[in-house]
Write a protein that holds these residues in place. Sequence first.
Motif, PDB file in Angstrom:
ATOM      1  N   LEU A  37       0.819  -1.209   0.000  1.00 14.60           N
ATOM      2  CA  LEU A  37       0.000   0.000   0.000  1.00 14.60           C
ATOM      3  C   LEU A  37       0.858   1.267   0.000  1.00 14.60           C
ATOM      4  O   LEU A  37       0.477   2.285  -0.577  1.00 14.60           O
ATOM      5  N   ALA A  38       2.025   1.204   0.650  1.00  8.80           N
ATOM      6  CA  ALA A  38       2.910   2.367   0.717  1.00  8.80           C
ATOM      7  C   ALA A  38       3.655   2.599  -0.599  1.00  8.80           C
ATOM      8  O   ALA A  38       4.069   3.721  -0.888  1.00  8.80           O
ATOM      9  N   ALA A  39       3.817   1.545  -1.388  1.00  6.56           N
ATOM     10  CA  ALA A  39       4.555   1.664  -2.652  1.00  6.56           C
ATOM     11  C   ALA A  39       3.705   2.382  -3.689  1.00  6.56           C
ATOM     12  O   ALA A  39       2.487   2.280  -3.696  1.00  6.56           O
ATOM     13  N   GLN A  40       4.389   3.095  -4.567  1.00  5.32           N
ATOM     14  CA  GLN A  40       3.678   3.768  -5.655  1.00  5.32           C
ATOM     15  C   GLN A  40       3.319   2.734  -6.719  1.00  5.32           C
ATOM     16  O   GLN A  40       4.044   1.763  -6.919  1.00  5.32           O
ATOM     17  N   ALA A  41       2.215   2.968  -7.383  1.00  6.92           N
ATOM     18  CA  ALA A  41       1.755   2.042  -8.421  1.00  6.92           C
ATOM     19  C   ALA A  41       2.831   1.861  -9.484  1.00  6.92           C
ATOM     20  O   ALA A  41       3.586   2.775  -9.786  1.00  6.92           O
ATOM     21  N   GLY A  42       2.887   0.672 -10.009  1.00  5.67           N
ATOM     22  CA  GLY A  42       3.847   0.393 -11.077  1.00  5.67           C
ATOM     23  C   GLY A  42       5.063  -0.353 -10.576  1.00  5.67           C
ATOM     24  O   GLY A  42       4.938  -1.345  -9.860  1.00  5.67           O
ATOM     25  N   ASP A  43       6.238   0.149 -10.934  1.00  6.64           N
ATOM     26  CA  ASP A  43       7.487  -0.555 -10.631  1.00  6.64           C
ATOM     27  C   ASP A  43       7.727  -0.742  -9.140  1.00  6.64           C
ATOM     28  O   ASP A  43       8.255  -1.770  -8.725  1.00  6.64           O
ATOM     29  N   ASP A  44       7.345   0.244  -8.325  1.00  6.87           N
ATOM     30  CA  ASP A  44       7.552   0.111  -6.881  1.00  6.87           C
ATOM     31  C   ASP A  44       6.738  -1.045  -6.304  1.00  6.87           C
ATOM     32  O   ASP A  44       7.229  -1.826  -5.492  1.00  6.87           O
ATOM     33  N   GLN A  45       5.487  -1.171  -6.722  1.00 13.97           N
ATOM     34  CA  GLN A  45       4.660  -2.274  -6.236  1.00 13.97           C
ATOM     35  C   GLN A  45       5.162  -3.613  -6.766  1.00 13.97           C
ATOM     36  O   GLN A  45       5.163  -4.605  -6.034  1.00 13.97           O
TER      37      GLN A  45
END
Length: 77
Positions: A37-45
Amino acid sequence: MSAITEEGHEPDVPRTAKAIAAALAPGRKGVFLEELLAAQAGDDQLAVMERRHLRATADSTRIEADRTEVAALAHNR
């Protein structure tokens, strides 16, 4: 190194958030979901899911006796 089940093959944990969360040991599931949930959508997730996928695969191969033994050892600390 791969996790191998008693049947001699790797468990099939899909690389989806739902499957990873379901395969993780209960104590790890919340941390994974918080990181996701804390990660930004896309590569971070995707990076969070990649990191946790191996742990989920390992957790999914544990049998109930292993979980009971680990819980007992943790309780006796």
